[in-house]
Design a protein around this motif. Sequence first.
Motif, PDB file in Angstrom:
ATOM      1  N   LYS A  90       0.663  -1.203  -0.127  1.00  0.00           N
ATOM      2  CA  LYS A  90       0.148   0.046  -0.265  1.00  0.00           C
ATOM      3  C   LYS A  90       0.943   1.296  -0.066  1.00  0.00           C
ATOM      4  O   LYS A  90       0.528   2.446  -0.737  1.00  0.00           O
ATOM      5  CB  LYS A  90      -0.955   0.232   1.153  1.00  0.00           C
ATOM      6  N   LEU A  91       1.786   1.109   0.796  1.00  0.00           N
ATOM      7  CA  LEU A  91       2.797   2.523   1.165  1.00  0.00           C
ATOM      8  C   LEU A  91       3.520   2.488  -0.532  1.00  0.00           C
ATOM      9  O   LEU A  91       3.789   3.742  -0.831  1.00  0.00           O
ATOM     10  CB  LEU A  91       3.604   2.291   2.119  1.00  0.00           C
ATOM     11  N   PHE A  92       3.895   1.576  -1.069  1.00  0.00           N
ATOM     12  CA  PHE A  92       4.836   1.646  -2.324  1.00  0.00           C
ATOM     13  C   PHE A  92       3.799   2.365  -3.408  1.00  0.00           C
ATOM     14  O   PHE A  92       4.188   3.177  -4.219  1.00  0.00           O
ATOM     15  CB  PHE A  92       5.092   0.132  -2.606  1.00  0.00           C
ATOM     16  N   PHE A  93       2.465   1.922  -3.382  1.00  0.00           N
ATOM     17  CA  PHE A  93       1.653   2.533  -4.388  1.00  0.00           C
ATOM     18  C   PHE A  93       1.214   3.950  -4.141  1.00  0.00           C
ATOM     19  O   PHE A  93       1.126   4.886  -4.996  1.00  0.00           O
ATOM     20  CB  PHE A  93       0.450   1.646  -4.856  1.00  0.00           C
ATOM     21  N   LEU A  94       1.005   4.276  -2.573  1.00  0.00           N
ATOM     22  CA  LEU A  94       0.686   5.630  -2.580  1.00  0.00           C
ATOM     23  C   LEU A  94       1.881   6.535  -2.593  1.00  0.00           C
ATOM     24  O   LEU A  94       1.894   7.669  -3.150  1.00  0.00           O
ATOM     25  CB  LEU A  94       0.302   5.637  -0.849  1.00  0.00           C
ATOM     26  N   THR A  95       3.143   6.194  -2.442  1.00  0.00           N
ATOM     27  CA  THR A  95       4.433   6.743  -2.883  1.00  0.00           C
ATOM     28  C   THR A  95       4.276   7.098  -4.512  1.00  0.00           C
ATOM     29  O   THR A  95       4.783   8.241  -4.432  1.00  0.00           O
ATOM     30  CB  THR A  95       5.669   6.065  -2.326  1.00  0.00           C
ATOM     31  N   ILE A  96       3.994   6.215  -5.199  1.00  0.00           N
ATOM     32  CA  ILE A  96       3.954   6.435  -6.706  1.00  0.00           C
ATOM     33  C   ILE A  96       3.103   7.607  -6.956  1.00  0.00           C
ATOM     34  O   ILE A  96       3.495   8.709  -7.542  1.00  0.00           O
ATOM     35  CB  ILE A  96       3.683   5.278  -7.478  1.00  0.00           C
ATOM     36  N   LEU A  97       1.786   7.262  -6.391  1.00  0.00           N
ATOM     37  CA  LEU A  97       1.029   8.766  -6.597  1.00  0.00           C
ATOM     38  C   LEU A  97       1.517   9.987  -6.149  1.00  0.00           C
ATOM     39  O   LEU A  97       1.007  10.918  -6.709  1.00  0.00           O
ATOM     40  CB  LEU A  97      -0.552   8.399  -5.941  1.00  0.00           C
ATOM     41  N   LYS A  98       1.912   9.920  -4.992  1.00  0.00           N
ATOM     42  CA  LYS A  98       2.385  11.371  -4.416  1.00  0.00           C
ATOM     43  C   LYS A  98       3.473  11.801  -5.224  1.00  0.00           C
ATOM     44  O   LYS A  98       3.771  12.915  -5.365  1.00  0.00           O
ATOM     45  CB  LYS A  98       3.202  10.948  -2.849  1.00  0.00           C
ATOM     46  N   VAL A  99       4.568  10.908  -5.735  1.00  0.00           N
ATOM     47  CA  VAL A  99       5.654  11.498  -6.483  1.00  0.00           C
ATOM     48  C   VAL A  99       5.148  11.919  -7.874  1.00  0.00           C
ATOM     49  O   VAL A  99       5.262  13.078  -8.291  1.00  0.00           O
ATOM     50  CB  VAL A  99       6.541  10.161  -6.909  1.00  0.00           C
ATOM     51  N   LEU A 100       4.186  11.288  -8.441  1.00  0.00           N
ATOM     52  CA  LEU A 100       3.477  11.764  -9.397  1.00  0.00           C
ATOM     53  C   LEU A 100       2.931  13.118  -9.547  1.00  0.00           C
ATOM     54  O   LEU A 100       2.851  14.074 -10.346  1.00  0.00           O
ATOM     55  CB  LEU A 100       2.343  10.790 -10.217  1.00  0.00           C
ATOM     56  N   LYS A 101       2.481  13.025  -8.368  1.00  0.00           N
ATOM     57  CA  LYS A 101       1.663  14.724  -7.943  1.00  0.00           C
ATOM     58  C   LYS A 101       2.393  15.766  -7.486  1.00  0.00           C
ATOM     59  O   LYS A 101       1.948  17.102  -7.278  1.00  0.00           O
ATOM     60  CB  LYS A 101       0.407  14.390  -6.947  1.00  0.00           C
ATOM     61  N   SER A 102       3.674  15.251  -7.221  1.00  0.00           N
ATOM     62  CA  SER A 102       4.760  16.160  -6.653  1.00  0.00           C
ATOM     63  C   SER A 102       4.359  16.830  -5.149  1.00  0.00           C
ATOM     64  O   SER A 102       4.380  17.883  -5.009  1.00  0.00           O
ATOM     65  CB  SER A 102       5.150  17.290  -7.698  1.00  0.00           C
ATOM     66  N   GLU A 103       3.562  16.140  -4.471  1.00  0.00           N
ATOM     67  CA  GLU A 103       2.979  16.300  -3.242  1.00  0.00           C
ATOM     68  C   GLU A 103       4.152  16.296  -2.092  1.00  0.00           C
ATOM     69  O   GLU A 103       4.941  15.362  -2.154  1.00  0.00           O
ATOM     70  CB  GLU A 103       1.995  15.676  -2.865  1.00  0.00           C
TER      71      GLU A 103
END
Length: 118
Positions: A90-103
């Motif tokens: 779960k953390l792995f995929f949430l990290t990808i989302l955060k990086v793509l959004k530059s959050e």
Amino acid sequence: MGRFLRKTSLDELPQFFNIIKGDMAIIGPRPALYNQYDLIKERDKYGANNIRPGLTGYAQINGRDELAIEIKSKLDGEYVHKMSFVFDVKLFFLTILKVLKSEGVKEGVDREKEIVGV
């Protein structure tokens, strides 16, 4: 160039060598710098310094550079207690989302944010 590398998290790529060597995990508390005495001390309270550091972790998906040390350390401690394969995925995929959004890429800023409930 440095700003672009930081914003896109490409500055983290050299850490893959540490993962391959076995010094780091993909998921876990981010390693503290040698001179971050306050972070190291705070993490000791939660046992977060007792496990292998990771490229990304629970604190990173909940604010990254925006979190105060106390909050970051508490989240790292929560990770220690919730560690599991499913939680890491779960953390792995949430990290990808955060990086793509530059959050959360705002160095030097301490803001408390809503914690992602995983």
